[in-house]
Design a protein around this motif. Sequence first.
Motif, PDB file in Angstrom:
ATOM      1  N   ILE A 339      -0.598   0.936  -1.507  1.00 30.80           N
ATOM      2  CA  ILE A 339       0.393   0.206  -1.295  1.00 30.80           C
ATOM      3  C   ILE A 339       1.299   0.767  -0.060  1.00 30.80           C
ATOM      4  O   ILE A 339       1.534  -0.403   0.677  1.00 30.80           O
ATOM      5  N   GLU A 340       1.487   1.904   0.179  1.00 22.41           N
ATOM      6  CA  GLU A 340       2.124   2.497   1.375  1.00 22.41           C
ATOM      7  C   GLU A 340       1.589   2.161   2.504  1.00 22.41           C
ATOM      8  O   GLU A 340       2.077   1.620   3.523  1.00 22.41           O
ATOM      9  N   MET A 341       0.310   2.110   2.652  1.00 20.78           N
ATOM     10  CA  MET A 341      -0.724   1.767   3.842  1.00 20.78           C
ATOM     11  C   MET A 341      -0.445   0.252   4.276  1.00 20.78           C
ATOM     12  O   MET A 341      -0.453  -0.337   5.134  1.00 20.78           O
ATOM     13  N   PHE A 342      -0.544  -0.629   3.106  1.00 22.94           N
ATOM     14  CA  PHE A 342      -0.391  -2.031   3.275  1.00 22.94           C
ATOM     15  C   PHE A 342       0.922  -2.281   3.762  1.00 22.94           C
ATOM     16  O   PHE A 342       1.208  -2.922   4.688  1.00 22.94           O
ATOM     17  N   ALA A 343       2.018  -1.707   2.895  1.00 23.08           N
ATOM     18  CA  ALA A 343       3.482  -2.020   3.347  1.00 23.08           C
ATOM     19  C   ALA A 343       3.655  -1.454   5.103  1.00 23.08           C
ATOM     20  O   ALA A 343       4.440  -2.259   5.480  1.00 23.08           O
ATOM     21  N   GLU A 346      -0.927  -0.633   7.951  1.00 24.06           N
ATOM     22  CA  GLU A 346      -1.955   0.329   8.363  1.00 24.06           C
ATOM     23  C   GLU A 346      -3.506  -0.418   7.740  1.00 24.06           C
ATOM     24  O   GLU A 346      -3.398  -1.311   6.832  1.00 24.06           O
ATOM     25  N   GLN A 347      -4.528  -0.280   8.438  1.00 26.10           N
ATOM     26  CA  GLN A 347      -5.754  -0.506   8.163  1.00 26.10           C
ATOM     27  C   GLN A 347      -6.328   0.093   6.727  1.00 26.10           C
ATOM     28  O   GLN A 347      -6.344   1.190   6.538  1.00 26.10           O
TER      29      GLN A 347
END
Length: 355
Positions: A339-343, A346-347
């Motif tokens: 979730i943090e990567m998407f927010a 990030e790939q």
Amino acid sequence: MTFFEAPEPPKRRRFAGWIGLGVASIVAVGLLVVPTGFVIERPGQVFNVMGQIDGTKVISSQEVETFESESRFDVTTVSLLGNRESTPSWVQVLYAWADPNQVVLPLDEIFPPSFTAEQFRAESSLQMEVSQQDAIAVALKKLGYQVPRALYVNTVLEDAPSSGILIAGDLITSAGGVPVDTFDAFKAQIQLAEGTPLIIEVIRDGEEISLSVTPSLNGEAWVVGAMIGYTYNFPFELELQLGDVGGPSGGLIFSLGVLDALTEGSLAGKVHVAGTGTIDPEGNVGPIGGIALKMLGAKRAGAELFLAPAANCQEAIGQIPSNLTVVLVRDLTEALDKIEMFANGEQLPAMQCNN
């Protein structure tokens, strides 16, 4: 001028026409009223656990502060048409077979022959209750709280092996001489006992009691005829309200919602997250049914990111709707990381199924 009368059709031909009409009528009636032996699954409603249902917040507490969030976390569901008392018509079944957004399943696969619709609803409701309790416990432990847990008897079915032996409210401490604190551990001891007496240790009114229950065979599984739930000693009361929704598949999203509600800010920023998956007391995410229909329901609701149990990878990978990012998660920690990567833009790792 001479007029000729048209000859009357032969009686045999007229009679055959009436027979054809009668057969067609019987077939048409049969398509509408004859039981089919199937049920139909469709995409169901989605529920934002950070929002409200009928004016009541889904997650609330009278004992601790909860915070508003700009994130959206949707529990996805499937809608089921039919049950053992009333199956869909053949017309509905034939239409569903031709519709890629519906799934036709054998009745016995969803409703075991020994289960009434009332028993199915009771079990589904209990699964949701257990799932919510686990979800709260996992989230609170993630926040650093200590959350002791115990099994308890929720309901004893009439004329079942446990009837007159176990009672609602009994705390189960061991079965077959083995300590149990999860439903799966308790169920395993029931299967090992098969049709022989099983010694179950319980705490009733503060007193330790040893009871003997002989499981009976229900389909392919041994049962004691009691609905078992979890009871936790939470540091404060937290209420989860999701209306008339059953089953355990909302566990992961509930945990994320509780984490978001109990911390300031927005866990996923302004991202619209949907997902599915059971969650066990250790935070592991388990597989569910209807993954393709749930992804479709999430897409229709406007979700951007969908969290799918890793164990459902093979079912999900070829069914992903366009413009919906789907990621596999094995536990709550991995869900939070992705979730943090998407927010953050990030790939995300490519979706790959492990054989």
